[in-house]
Design an enzyme around this catalytic site. Structure first.
Site, mmCIF file in Angstrom:
data_model
loop_
_atom_site.group_PDB
_atom_site.id
_atom_site.type_symbol
_atom_site.label_atom_id
_atom_site.label_comp_id
_atom_site.label_asym_id
_atom_site.label_seq_id
_atom_site.Cartn_x
_atom_site.Cartn_y
_atom_site.Cartn_z
ATOM 1 N N GLY A 32 3.990 1.315 -2.702
ATOM 2 C CA GLY A 32 3.995 1.253 -3.995
ATOM 3 C C GLY A 32 2.443 1.605 -4.535
ATOM 4 O O GLY A 32 1.578 1.911 -3.649
ATOM 5 N N ASP A 33 2.399 1.711 -5.667
ATOM 6 C CA ASP A 33 1.144 2.209 -6.231
ATOM 7 C C ASP A 33 0.594 0.936 -7.501
ATOM 8 O O ASP A 33 1.085 0.648 -8.261
ATOM 9 C CB ASP A 33 1.312 3.339 -7.288
ATOM 10 N N PHE A 34 -0.695 0.312 -6.968
ATOM 11 C CA PHE A 34 -1.221 -0.817 -7.743
ATOM 12 C C PHE A 34 -1.375 -0.563 -9.000
ATOM 13 O O PHE A 34 -1.652 -1.314 -9.942
ATOM 14 C CB PHE A 34 -2.380 -1.686 -7.025
ATOM 15 N N ASP B 218 0.782 -1.249 0.198
ATOM 16 C CA ASP B 218 -0.114 0.101 0.028
ATOM 17 C C ASP B 218 0.943 1.145 -0.121
ATOM 18 O O ASP B 218 2.007 1.148 -0.184
ATOM 19 C CB ASP B 218 -1.054 -0.049 1.040
ATOM 20 N N HIS C 61 -13.902 -2.281 -6.502
ATOM 21 C CA HIS C 61 -15.182 -1.715 -6.610
ATOM 22 C C HIS C 61 -15.012 -0.220 -6.712
ATOM 23 O O HIS C 61 -15.777 0.642 -6.714
ATOM 24 C CB HIS C 61 -16.181 -1.937 -5.446
#
Length: 345
Positions: free
Chosen positions: A233-235, A209, A252
């Site tokens: 990090g950045d997903f 995250d 969602h």
């Protein structure tokens, strides 16, 4: 008036009364937020109290507080006795901040202005086909959070509280391979990963995250020592290498194109034979009540995402180079949608 005419008139009156009741429904969560903000449940732990006593303890107005609690008692969260004292019921116990599974933070998040105000502008969503959030707050949902630390804290604390009641049943519903590495993508404070690690000795975990979210993680406990790591990090950009990827209440939030990007990053990073587990509400194709149908409108009003049907998940997986293998119920409003790598990306 004939019998048929009388029956028609009576049916019309029943319909009108029901619809008026439905239109007034928004007042109930407003009252719930007021009681939660005041911390009423915490002051009823040792027994019932009068509105006057509660008002002194919470710094509120006794008459107004009584009116709020009277409404909440109609749905069983509190109960007023013959002496005018209010009791906290078994149903309302999770409103206590010290409850084993407390939903206090979750209520504050769900009824926060970032969800409440856009929901009130749902007509705009229907007419324009877009979120109402940007026009109210001047920017997209997560951009607004970046500049509002208090709102961000409410959101992450609320999501953690909302997850607390779900994590163990979800972890129990899936058999994790003991030697696998599980990557909890956008895993927040790590509640689900914690439950999975405790269920399966030998399982290793990575909580993935953003740095400010990871700062509140819960994994640093003696029984899990040496079995987890944190990854910042950045997903939307990448995912750490691993065997099983958890995406709980992540997709969602995002539209199909953004969700495909997240899934593809997991697909590219996972080891041969790996799995992606999307943990979201799966909307049934019927008219029965389902919390996911309500959450879907919350997503429509404030974000760009949505809750999906099994068929919609299958299409999303296919476009991301995955094959949907099964949907596993968990005993909660969420299901586990499992996918494996397709033969060709």
């Amino acid at each position: 008036m004939t019998n048929d005419a009388r029956k028609t008139a009576e049916a019309g009156r029943r319909s009108a009364a029901r619809i008026i009741d439905e239109a007034l429904g928004f007042v109930y969560p407003a009252a719930l937020r007021a009681a939660v903000t005041a911390g009423v449940a915490d002051h009823l732990t040792d027994g019932p109290r009068t509105p006057s006593d509660l008002a002194k303890a919470t710094g509120t107005d006794a008459r107004s507080l009584h009116r709020v609690l009277r409404l909440l008692a109609t749905r069983g969260l509190f109960e007023e006795d013959g002496e005018g004292r209010f009791h906290l019921t078994e149903t309302g116990a999770a409103l206590r901040s010290d409850a084993p599974v407390s939903v206090r933070s979750a209520v504050l998040m769900i009824t926060d202005r970032t969800f409440w105000l856009p929901a009130g502008e749902m007509t705009r969503c229907v007419e324009q086909g877009t979120s109402a959030f940007d026009q109210i707050f001047g920017m997209p949902f997560f951009d607004y959070f970046e500049g509002n630390a208090d709102t961000t804290a409410i959101f992450h604390d609320g999501m953690a509280a909302m997850s607390d009641a779900e994590n163990q049943p979800i972890a129990d519903a899936y058999s994790f391979p003991p030697s696998a590495t599980v990557v909890d993508v956008g895993g927040g404070h790590g509640g689900l990963l914690q439950a999975a690690l405790r269920n399966t000795p030998g399982l290793q975990g990575i909580l993935y995250d953003q740095p400010h979210v990871l700062a509140g993680h819960r994994l640093d406990t003696p029984d899990l020592a040496g079995r987890w790591t944190l990854a910042e990090g950045d997903f939307f950009t990448s995912a750490p290498p691993g065997d099983i990827y958890l995406l709980k209440r992540i997709l969602h939030d995002w539209d199909d194109a953004q969700s495909r990007t997240i899934l593809r990053n997991c697909r590219e990073a996972m080891a041969p034979g790996g799995r992606v587990l999307v943990i979201d509400a799966v909307i049934p194709q019927d008219n029965a009540p389902h919390q996911g149908k309500t959450l879907d409108l919350l997503m429509m009003a404030s974000l760009v995402g949505r809750e999906r049907t099994e068929q919609e998940f299958e299409a999303l997986f296919t476009e991301a180079g995955l094959r949907l293998t099964r949907v596993i119920p968990t005993g909660t409003v969420l299901s586990i949608v499992e996918g494996e790598a397709a033969e060709e990306m």
